[in-house]
Design an enzyme around this catalytic site. Structure first.
Site, PDB file in Angstrom:
ATOM      1  N   TYR A 153       0.947  -1.262  -0.070  1.00 14.83           N
ATOM      2  CA  TYR A 153       0.019  -0.044  -0.106  1.00 14.83           C
ATOM      3  C   TYR A 153       1.080   1.179  -0.043  1.00 14.83           C
ATOM      4  O   TYR A 153       1.965   1.087  -0.512  1.00 14.83           O
ATOM      5  CB  TYR A 153      -0.883  -0.139   1.084  1.00 14.83           C
ATOM      6  N   LYS A 207     -20.669 -19.583 -10.168  1.00 12.24           N
ATOM      7  CA  LYS A 207     -19.661 -19.620 -11.401  1.00 12.24           C
ATOM      8  C   LYS A 207     -18.483 -19.175 -10.946  1.00 12.24           C
ATOM      9  O   LYS A 207     -17.348 -19.830 -11.334  1.00 12.24           O
ATOM     10  CB  LYS A 207     -20.645 -18.515 -12.188  1.00 12.24           C
ATOM     11  N   GLU A 220     -24.501 -13.596 -17.311  1.00  8.06           N
ATOM     12  CA  GLU A 220     -25.287 -14.533 -16.865  1.00  8.06           C
ATOM     13  C   GLU A 220     -26.559 -14.249 -16.702  1.00  8.06           C
ATOM     14  O   GLU A 220     -27.037 -13.282 -15.904  1.00  8.06           O
ATOM     15  CB  GLU A 220     -24.329 -15.066 -15.439  1.00  8.06           C
ATOM     16  N   ASP A 221     -27.608 -15.139 -16.946  1.00  9.40           N
ATOM     17  CA  ASP A 221     -28.943 -14.848 -16.308  1.00  9.40           C
ATOM     18  C   ASP A 221     -29.633 -13.614 -16.594  1.00  9.40           C
ATOM     19  O   ASP A 221     -30.221 -13.161 -15.847  1.00  9.40           O
ATOM     20  CB  ASP A 221     -29.230 -15.445 -14.842  1.00  9.40           C
ATOM     21  N   ASP A 275     -24.555 -18.375 -20.880  1.00 12.23           N
ATOM     22  CA  ASP A 275     -25.969 -18.994 -20.802  1.00 12.23           C
ATOM     23  C   ASP A 275     -25.902 -19.416 -22.352  1.00 12.23           C
ATOM     24  O   ASP A 275     -26.646 -20.504 -22.770  1.00 12.23           O
ATOM     25  CB  ASP A 275     -27.002 -18.143 -20.463  1.00 12.23           C
ATOM     26  N   GLY A 282     -34.508 -19.307 -26.695  1.00 16.18           N
ATOM     27  CA  GLY A 282     -33.895 -18.495 -25.662  1.00 16.18           C
ATOM     28  C   GLY A 282     -32.295 -18.128 -26.209  1.00 16.18           C
ATOM     29  O   GLY A 282     -31.974 -18.642 -27.174  1.00 16.18           O
ATOM     30  N   ALA A 283     -31.708 -17.733 -25.283  1.00 14.96           N
ATOM     31  CA  ALA A 283     -30.244 -17.179 -25.522  1.00 14.96           C
ATOM     32  C   ALA A 283     -29.624 -18.461 -25.764  1.00 14.96           C
ATOM     33  O   ALA A 283     -28.686 -18.427 -26.709  1.00 14.96           O
ATOM     34  CB  ALA A 283     -29.645 -16.496 -24.385  1.00 14.96           C
ATOM     35  N   ASN A 336     -33.093 -26.593 -16.586  1.00 12.17           N
ATOM     36  CA  ASN A 336     -32.707 -26.650 -14.987  1.00 12.17           C
ATOM     37  C   ASN A 336     -33.734 -26.024 -14.303  1.00 12.17           C
ATOM     38  O   ASN A 336     -34.436 -24.964 -14.534  1.00 12.17           O
ATOM     39  CB  ASN A 336     -31.424 -25.883 -14.883  1.00 12.17           C
ATOM     40  N   ASN A 338     -22.310 -26.366 -19.134  1.00 10.34           N
ATOM     41  CA  ASN A 338     -21.296 -25.177 -19.525  1.00 10.34           C
ATOM     42  C   ASN A 338     -20.176 -25.232 -18.384  1.00 10.34           C
ATOM     43  O   ASN A 338     -18.979 -24.619 -18.884  1.00 10.34           O
ATOM     44  CB  ASN A 338     -21.918 -23.811 -19.680  1.00 10.34           C
TER      45      ASN A 338
END
Length: 484
Positions: free
Chosen positions: A64, A119, A167-168, A193, A227-228, A327, A358
């Site tokens: 520091y 994750k 994500e999501d 995803d 979806g994605a 899921n 994944n």
């Protein structure tokens, strides 16, 4: 009943009189109950620890002020040094607005923290990558979720991170967020995803087709859900040689084709419209019709277990391949799909054979991208990762109940990191020109260090074993719930 803390052979935990359907239900409830109690016990899954030593008081003056001033001015004069003078070069932000969490939908911004911490834990343990969970509020003044807020948020974050894992995020916002950030940011922005699920699904499909004696270019493929994940899966399959004329994709309103004006007229759904333009020339009327004679079903849609019907699978071609990856509950239980005639069945869960998840992909692909300081993760890199996983798995041996490597196979992550890094170099998106061996050895060492750190923390008592009664209570609740 004494439960193995490693949670091996879950089926053996349940009463012998349970049917296959009851066992599947009980496993799901047990894992959910145990997850809640274990998260309470540990207070979440992640913590922050120093990577440097503190040999004496004056080392604080090095790490520091005043010593750290030299780090600030060095990075000021050359921003790229931030990747080597800080943890930025091995640090990922897992960013979500929690609007599409697993099969649970909008869970409010903090509701996604469990998944995002998960994750981060998987990245560290499997890929030797540090990550932090960031759940943000994407709602604008009108109360609606605004993709532009996510885009601006990530742009502001990027100086602190080596990569961003989206994500999501619900569709159609997820398409705009990924596509704009991939171009706007100078670090990889990866939507797990979409790209991660597409990568591992392609890997599993390649090996499943080998076992079935079929070719990707000739396979009739039906995708349930638009979806994605499935829109990206469709794109990567086509880019890797799949025939779009033999592909049919369904959303909640029916099959995608050139007559879907509802999709064409909503500019936010441009990714779905691309599929309408390329696939399903016969405009299949429904799933039952589309699946007659189909070689492959890839479902990432509404959680089951009755979303996919047995009779649909029975009507498919010989040696059919069925991926039901919703899921937390697949669209049909694996045993039911097998009884209906499927040759190979995969799900997104690790407690069934053939987990197409994944988690076998993103730790390695992100590690490879970080080590060569890639500016983005391209579709070419994702396809290379898919072939890397498929090739690795084939070399170690594949069969209908083991089509791809699992998360237990440490070697696969280092191999895919090296393969992906070389693809990044080939495509000109890497800042560093490292050889395959250099990336492989560094990734393997970092993964080993991450696992050793967790083992050492357990041995020293800093990570405690969950008490046996915690597991036993979760099991008892699951069994009682299914018996009722």
């Amino acid at each position: 009943m004494k439960i193995d803390p490693a949670l091996k052979d879950l089926d053996a935990l349940f009463p012998a009189e349970f049917t296959e359907d009851q066992k599947a239900q009980a496993k799901t409830l047990f894992l959910k109950n145990l997850s809640l109690e274990a998260h309470k016990f540990y207070g979440g899954k992640m913590q922050t620890v120093p990577k440097c030593g503190i040999a004496g008081l004056n080392w604080f003056n090095v790490w520091y002020t005043p010593g750290v001033s030299k780090i600030s001015t060095t990075i000021r004069d050359d921003n790229d040094t931030s990747f080597s003078l800080s943890n930025r070069g091995n640090l990922v932000a897992v960013v979500s607005d929690s609007t599409r969490v697993l099969g649970d939908g909008d869970c409010t911004p903090p509701g996604g923290l469990g998944v995002m911490e998960g994750k981060a834990m998987i990245m560290k343990y499997l890929g030797g990558v540090d990550a932090t969970a960031i759940c943000m509020d994407s709602r604008g003044p009108d109360g609606k979720h605004d993709p532009d807020r996510i885009i601006e948020f990530v742009k502001m974050l990027q100086p602190s991170f080596g990569a961003i894992n989206l994500e999501d995020i619900s569709q159609p916002n997820c398409f705009k967020v990924l596509d704009e950030l991939r171009d706007a940011c100078d670090i990889p922005v990866w939507h797990d995803d979409a790209q991660g699920t597409a990568c591992i699904t392609l890997a599993g499909l390649l090996n499943a087709l080998k076992l079935a004696g079929k070719k990707l270019s000739e396979a009739k493929i039906v995708l349930l859900g638009a979806g994605a994940a499935n829109t990206t899966i469709a794109r990567l399959i086509i880019a890797d040689g799949g025939d779009p004329a033999k592909m049919i994709v369904f959303d909640s309103k029916g099959s995608l084709h050139l007559g879907r004006d509802d999709i064409k007229n909503d500019k936010r759904n441009y990714r779905k419209w691309e599929i309408c333009e390329k696939t399903n020339p016969g405009r299949a009327a429904n799933e039952a019709e589309a699946l007659k004679g189909a070689d492959v079903l890839i479902a990432l849609s509404k959680p089951g277990p009755d979303t996919v019907k047995r009779e649909w699978i029975s009507s498919m071609a010989a040696k059919s391949i069925v991926f039901t990856c919703a899921n937390p509950v697949p669209e049909i239980w694996p045993y039911a799909a097998k009884e209906a005639g499927a040759f190979i069945v995969a799900t997104g869960r690790g407690d069934f054979p053939n987990q197409v998840n994944n988690s076998v992909c993103f730790p390695g692909i992100l590690k490879g991208a970080l080590l060569v300081r890639a500016k983005k993760i391209t579709d070419g890199m994702a396809i290379r990762c898919a072939h890397s996983i498929a090739d690795f798995s084939e070399k170690r041996g594949i069969h209908p109940d083991s089509i791809i490597a699992t998360m237990e196979e440490t070697e696969v992550f280092a191999v895919e990191a090296a393969d992906v890094a070389q693809q990044a170099v080939k495509e000109g998106v890497a800042r560093l020109q490292l050889s395959w061996d250099e990336v492989y050895n560094r990734a393997k060492a970092d993964i080993a260090a991450a696992r050793a750190l967790v083992d050492d923390l357990k041995k020293l008592g800093h990570i405690k074993e969950p008490p046996a009664e915690l597991l036993e209570t979760a099991l008892a609740r699951a069994i009682d719930a299914v018996k009722k």
